[in-house]
Design a protein around this motif. Structure first.
Motif, PDB file in Angstrom:
ATOM      1  N   GLN A   8       7.965  12.897   8.301  1.00  9.87           N
ATOM      2  CA  GLN A   8       7.108  12.829   7.898  1.00  9.87           C
ATOM      3  C   GLN A   8       6.897  13.942   7.081  1.00  9.87           C
ATOM      4  N   GLY A   9       6.826  13.814   5.717  1.00 10.75           N
ATOM      5  CA  GLY A   9       6.533  15.059   4.693  1.00 10.75           C
ATOM      6  C   GLY A   9       7.733  15.437   4.321  1.00 10.75           C
ATOM      7  N   SER A  10       9.073  14.542   4.059  1.00  6.88           N
ATOM      8  CA  SER A  10      10.338  15.132   3.968  1.00  6.88           C
ATOM      9  C   SER A  10      10.265  14.895   2.031  1.00  6.88           C
ATOM     10  N   VAL A  11      11.457  14.676   1.403  1.00  8.87           N
ATOM     11  CA  VAL A  11      12.168  14.655  -0.080  1.00  8.87           C
ATOM     12  C   VAL A  11      11.998  13.009  -0.009  1.00  8.87           C
ATOM     13  N   TYR A  12      12.299  12.807   1.278  1.00 11.01           N
ATOM     14  CA  TYR A  12      13.118  11.193   1.942  1.00 11.01           C
ATOM     15  C   TYR A  12      11.248  10.163   1.803  1.00 11.01           C
ATOM     16  N   GLU A  13      10.881  10.379   2.156  1.00 18.10           N
ATOM     17  CA  GLU A  13       9.113  10.233   2.117  1.00 18.10           C
ATOM     18  C   GLU A  13       8.914   9.848   1.180  1.00 18.10           C
ATOM     19  N   GLN A  14       8.683  11.211   0.415  1.00 17.24           N
ATOM     20  CA  GLN A  14       8.241  10.509  -1.226  1.00 17.24           C
ATOM     21  C   GLN A  14       9.219   9.961  -1.619  1.00 17.24           C
ATOM     22  N   GLN A  15      10.649   9.766  -1.597  1.00 21.22           N
ATOM     23  CA  GLN A  15      11.382   8.756  -2.073  1.00 21.22           C
ATOM     24  C   GLN A  15      10.851   7.500  -1.411  1.00 21.22           C
ATOM     25  N   ALA A  16      10.970   6.547  -0.640  1.00 20.91           N
ATOM     26  CA  ALA A  16      10.740   5.385   0.101  1.00 20.91           C
ATOM     27  C   ALA A  16       9.447   5.375  -0.334  1.00 20.91           C
ATOM     28  N   LYS A  17       9.048   5.855  -0.557  1.00 23.63           N
ATOM     29  CA  LYS A  17       6.776   5.821  -0.363  1.00 23.63           C
ATOM     30  C   LYS A  17       6.667   5.265  -2.273  1.00 23.63           C
ATOM     31  N   ALA A  18       7.637   5.914  -3.346  1.00 20.31           N
ATOM     32  CA  ALA A  18       7.689   5.127  -4.790  1.00 20.31           C
ATOM     33  C   ALA A  18       8.111   4.438  -4.878  1.00 20.31           C
TER      34      ALA A  18
END
Length: 270
Positions: free
Chosen positions: A156-166
């Protein structure tokens, strides 16, 4: 009344008004380095559940890991004692912005969005995003796009979350800590997890869960130490300490201790 007296009265009135306004204004906040020096400690936030970077060593019941060692080293070079404060990853940056900590040493990825709110030290870790899958997984996921229609676990709140949601079509499930993500993966509640390749290598060496490393699916990430904007002295002191630790081999020594290679430099990535 003589004109010159009127002018002096006007000047005095204006002067007193300016002094009053200045006294009414809040004093500029001291640089966090000054505050830390006065206190004698550097308040350092980290997750505490993210091996091998920062976690609770069951043998000693103390925090351990690469981040812990790096933070301890830097604090000592600043002439301060490290004061560790553990909190869920999703609350670290909000807590830093609110002034609960001086810095965060918890594998915080440097990206333009975060740089709008925080200043960052020079990077002290370079790594790649990597998938983790179950050992009996028959599907091949070479990219995040291959997970279309699947469930992907991230921090939660990680750069990996941002990448995945894109990535369109991927059902992203966010978790407060890595252990919960990996347990859900092992039990089949998600199809894959996305995390740091260095964490994956360590985890597979020590975990008894039926999981295995998947594909690396992104560019090299740079991890640094965020500081609230408006604290140039603290940022400069951290960068000096990091540069010294790079130059004398201290940072490489810590990296070799935890990873077997120097991950503090981009060229050292396997």
């Amino acid at each position: 009344m003589p004109i010159h007296f009127r002018r002096r009265s006007l000047t005095l009135t204006l002067t007193l008004g300016l002094i009053g306004a200045a006294l009414a204004m809040p004093a500029a906040a001291a640089d966090l380095l000054t505050s830390a020096k006065a206190r004698g400690t550097l308040k350092i936030a980290m997750e505490g559940t993210y091996p091998p970077f920062n976690f609770n060593d069951l043998k000693t019941n103390q925090l351990a890991g690469y981040d812990v060692d790096v933070a301890t080293l830097l604090a000592a070079r600043l002439g301060l004692k490290p004061e560790f404060i553990t909190t869920e990853w999703g609350a670290i940056l909000a807590g830093l912005a609110a002034g609960k900590f001086d810095v965060a040493v918890s594998q915080v990825g440097i990206n333009p969005k975060r740089e709008q709110t925080f200043d960052f030290s020079e990077p002290y870790t370079y790594s790649n995003p990597q998938l983790i899958v179950r050992k009996n997984e028959k599907a091949t996921y070479a990219t995040l796009a291959d997970l279309k229609g699947k469930k992907l676990g991230v921090g939660q709140g990680s750069v990996y979350e941002q990448q995945a949601k894109a990535v369109p079509g991927v059902e992203v499930r966010s978790y407060p800590a890595a252990p919960e993500t990996l347990q859900d993966l092992a039990f089949g509640r998600i199809d894959a997890a996305l995390n740091d390749s260095l964490m994956v290598a360590y985890l597979l060496k020590h975990s008894k869960l039926p999981i295995q490393a998947g594909a690396r699916v992104g560019n090299v990430e740079r991890m640094g130490i965020p500081v609230r904007k408006g604290n140039p002295l603290l940022k400069a002191a951290l960068n000096r300490a990091l540069a010294e630790a790079q130059a004398d081999g201290s940072l490489a020594k810590l990296s070799l201790k935890w990873f077997g290679s120097d991950v503090s430099r981009p060229a050292a990535q396997p």
